[in-house]
Design a protein around this motif. Sequence first.
Motif, mmCIF file in Angstrom:
data_model
loop_
_atom_site.group_PDB
_atom_site.id
_atom_site.type_symbol
_atom_site.label_atom_id
_atom_site.label_comp_id
_atom_site.label_asym_id
_atom_site.label_seq_id
_atom_site.Cartn_x
_atom_site.Cartn_y
_atom_site.Cartn_z
ATOM 1 N N ALA A 197 0.800 -1.234 0.000
ATOM 2 C CA ALA A 197 0.000 0.000 0.000
ATOM 3 C C ALA A 197 0.832 1.282 0.000
ATOM 4 N N ILE A 198 2.136 1.156 0.219
ATOM 5 C CA ILE A 198 2.952 2.362 0.377
ATOM 6 C C ILE A 198 3.905 2.610 -0.789
ATOM 7 N N ASP A 199 4.385 3.840 -0.834
ATOM 8 C CA ASP A 199 5.316 4.245 -1.882
ATOM 9 C C ASP A 199 6.773 4.070 -1.460
ATOM 10 N N TRP A 200 7.031 4.132 -0.181
ATOM 11 C CA TRP A 200 8.402 4.020 0.316
ATOM 12 C C TRP A 200 8.379 3.442 1.723
ATOM 13 N N ILE A 201 9.541 2.946 2.125
ATOM 14 C CA ILE A 201 9.684 2.297 3.429
ATOM 15 C C ILE A 201 10.655 3.088 4.280
ATOM 16 N N GLY A 202 10.285 3.292 5.501
ATOM 17 C CA GLY A 202 11.204 3.951 6.425
ATOM 18 C C GLY A 202 11.718 2.935 7.426
ATOM 19 N N VAL A 203 13.001 3.036 7.753
ATOM 20 C CA VAL A 203 13.567 2.089 8.723
ATOM 21 C C VAL A 203 14.343 2.834 9.809
ATOM 22 N N ASP A 204 14.108 2.444 11.047
ATOM 23 C CA ASP A 204 14.831 2.980 12.202
ATOM 24 C C ASP A 204 15.783 1.886 12.686
ATOM 25 N N GLU A 205 17.043 2.237 12.846
ATOM 26 C CA GLU A 205 18.039 1.226 13.254
ATOM 27 C C GLU A 205 19.002 1.761 14.300
ATOM 28 N N TYR A 206 19.107 1.046 15.407
ATOM 29 C CA TYR A 206 20.042 1.430 16.463
ATOM 30 C C TYR A 206 20.889 0.221 16.895
ATOM 31 N N PRO A 207 21.999 -0.005 16.255
ATOM 32 C CA PRO A 207 22.863 -1.117 16.687
ATOM 33 C C PRO A 207 23.210 -1.040 18.177
ATOM 34 N N TYR A 208 23.235 0.142 18.721
ATOM 35 C CA TYR A 208 23.529 0.316 20.146
ATOM 36 C C TYR A 208 22.665 -0.593 21.013
ATOM 37 N N TYR A 209 21.393 -0.726 20.643
ATOM 38 C CA TYR A 209 20.437 -1.487 21.456
ATOM 39 C C TYR A 209 20.349 -2.960 21.093
ATOM 40 N N GLU A 210 21.218 -3.407 20.242
ATOM 41 C CA GLU A 210 21.158 -4.814 19.855
ATOM 42 C C GLU A 210 21.912 -5.688 20.821
ATOM 43 N N LYS A 218 32.722 -1.312 17.632
ATOM 44 C CA LYS A 218 33.494 -1.744 16.460
ATOM 45 C C LYS A 218 32.681 -2.628 15.511
ATOM 46 N N ASN A 219 31.589 -3.164 16.030
ATOM 47 C CA ASN A 219 30.737 -4.025 15.214
ATOM 48 C C ASN A 219 29.475 -3.286 14.745
ATOM 49 N N GLY A 221 28.886 -0.929 12.531
ATOM 50 C CA GLY A 221 28.664 -0.784 11.087
ATOM 51 C C GLY A 221 28.131 -2.081 10.491
ATOM 52 N N HIS A 222 28.674 -3.194 10.964
ATOM 53 C CA HIS A 222 28.241 -4.503 10.472
ATOM 54 C C HIS A 222 26.785 -4.772 10.872
ATOM 55 N N LEU A 223 26.450 -4.483 12.117
ATOM 56 C CA LEU A 223 25.063 -4.700 12.572
ATOM 57 C C LEU A 223 24.098 -3.810 11.791
ATOM 58 N N PHE A 224 24.531 -2.584 11.549
ATOM 59 C CA PHE A 224 23.669 -1.692 10.770
ATOM 60 C C PHE A 224 23.435 -2.272 9.374
ATOM 61 N N TRP A 268 29.014 7.837 13.552
ATOM 62 C CA TRP A 268 28.733 8.849 12.516
ATOM 63 C C TRP A 268 29.563 8.537 11.261
ATOM 64 N N ASP A 269 30.840 8.237 11.478
ATOM 65 C CA ASP A 269 31.734 7.952 10.357
ATOM 66 C C ASP A 269 31.383 6.618 9.671
ATOM 67 N N GLU A 270 31.288 5.569 10.474
ATOM 68 C CA GLU A 270 31.138 4.220 9.917
ATOM 69 C C GLU A 270 29.753 3.926 9.354
ATOM 70 N N VAL A 271 28.739 4.591 9.885
ATOM 71 C CA VAL A 271 27.392 4.361 9.363
ATOM 72 C C VAL A 271 26.928 5.562 8.532
ATOM 73 N N GLY A 272 27.013 6.752 9.114
ATOM 74 C CA GLY A 272 26.569 7.930 8.367
ATOM 75 C C GLY A 272 27.427 8.184 7.135
ATOM 76 N N CYS A 273 28.708 8.373 7.350
ATOM 77 C CA CYS A 273 29.605 8.730 6.234
ATOM 78 C C CYS A 273 29.789 7.586 5.233
ATOM 79 N N ARG A 274 30.026 6.395 5.740
ATOM 80 C CA ARG A 274 30.305 5.261 4.847
ATOM 81 C C ARG A 274 29.085 4.856 4.049
ATOM 82 N N LYS A 275 27.925 4.864 4.715
ATOM 83 C CA LYS A 275 26.774 4.180 4.138
ATOM 84 C C LYS A 275 25.610 5.096 3.736
#
Length: 405
Positions: A197-210, A218-219, A221-224, A268-275
């Motif tokens: 039913a939707i045009d786009w999907i939004g995803v919230d991700e917090y590896p911190y809480y995994e 150090k992990n 970026g991989h979890l993200f 910020w670097d490993e998830v924001g900047c890289r990905k």
Amino acid sequence: MRFTSALVAGALAVGASAAGKNYLGFNSGATLPDRSAKFKKDFEAEFKAAQGLIGAPGTFNSVRLYTNIQAYSKDDPIEAFEAAIDTKTSMLLGVWTSGTDNIDKEISALKKAVSKYGSKFTDLVIGISIGSEDLYRNSATGVKNKAGVGAQPETIVGFIKDFKKAFADNALSKVPVGHVDTWDVWGNATNKPVLDAIDWIGVDEYPYYENDKGNDIKNSGHLFDKAYDATIAAANGKPVWVTETGWPYTGPKWDEAVASVDNAKYYWDEVGCRKLFNKTPTFWYTLRDSNPDNKMKFAITDNLSTKPRFNLTCPTTFDTKDETSTVSSGTSTATGTSGSGSATGMPSASATSGSNGSGSGGSNGSSSNSASAAAATQTGAAASQKGSGAAFAGAAVMVGAFALF
Ligand SMILES: *[C@@H]1O[C@H](CO)[C@@H](O)[C@H](O)[C@H]1NC(C)=O
Ligand SMILES: *[C@@H]1O[C@H](CO)[C@@H](O)[C@H](O)[C@H]1NC(C)=O
Ligand SMILES: *[C@@H]1O[C@H](CO)[C@@H](O)[C@H](O)[C@H]1NC(C)=O
Ligand SMILES: *[C@@H]1O[C@H](CO)[C@@H](O)[C@H](O)[C@H]1NC(C)=O
Ligand SMILES: *[C@@H]1O[C@H](CO)[C@@H](O)[C@H](O)[C@H]1NC(C)=O
């Protein structure tokens, strides 16, 4: 930072469908940390600070809101709209859909805004999320985590129809409609009607809480990447926007995860900047913390100073290997542009109502999450009374999601 051609193609496809824009923004709730309402001046200060951030890897001139309703009012348009018009900030809007049998007040507030501000407002609206993490709260994991009141897929689909019907002859009729949820929700076949039913999907991700997933910084970026790739694979070609992600700079430990300024910078670097930055629409969590019940704090600057807490400029090399991206991006590439058309996909966390439960504290998982929760909270609160609960619920959700990995 190696990108396969599929990945690049995927990024381009998404960007193109989003009218060529890979929005950069923050989440913004409807209330301040003392739970009082935000007014125009508060939003304006945020939007100006976001745009002026020293060293930022792009201009943060987008915002994700959690409600259309001004706090302390029944159904007046949120004053963030005026602040956004004055600062030329583009907006991802949100409608809360859990614990309610209608979205009439949200629709009413939004219609009033369209009448009052016209195209100065509608030209800045880049998407709208009908619901936030409702399906997660409704899932086995959400229930286990006492995440709060969710909604069935049929309910969300009904609200999407209500929204589209209400705005069919309106200047907002072309705005892409999406839904924000946690990654695991999208692969659940029972939820497919929402995806359809939707045009786009939004995803919230917090590896911190995994917790239990090896959530050492150090992990992260991989979890993200794992969660992000799973979302893209489930998205069936529809654009995926990252509506919330971030790492706290202070707060209690969470399993192996440590909150610190250095770790917030690393993330910020490993998830924001890289990905993400300039590759896909991204709403970072966050510029200003709003949830007083969350001990983890995420704000990348103090008191809306344009001088950030850490160096925002992106490095040129990263620790995280882009292992899984190829596969998933390939998937998305194919259809990136088609679909319903929209480019956008951002989710929102929302605020909802409901349960207090998760908010702060209660169960481990939940409270913290924060970010979203906070944001949401605000929203909800204002509008509906359930407000704050919702916010928390948002947070909880995230946690839960991570737990699934
Ligand atoms: C799958 O989605 C349905 C509908 O939202 C939900 O009731 C169910 O609990 C979900 N399954 C799991 C394993 O979470
Ligand atoms: C989560 O809750 C459990 C049990 O209450 C507790 O032992 C654990 O320390 C908590 N974890 C965090 C990260 O708060
Ligand atoms: C931010 O504001 C708070 C409250 O006014 C103040 O205590 C704190 O010192 C300020 N931080 C900075 C870095 O100015
Ligand atoms: C910020 O980081 C960038 C990229 O690593 C670097 O080139 C720059 O010198 C740093 N700026 C400061 C003030 O440290
Ligand atoms: C929610 O908060 C209210 C008021 O603080 C409290 O009475 C109620 O028990 C809470 N509910 C949950 C599920 O924590």
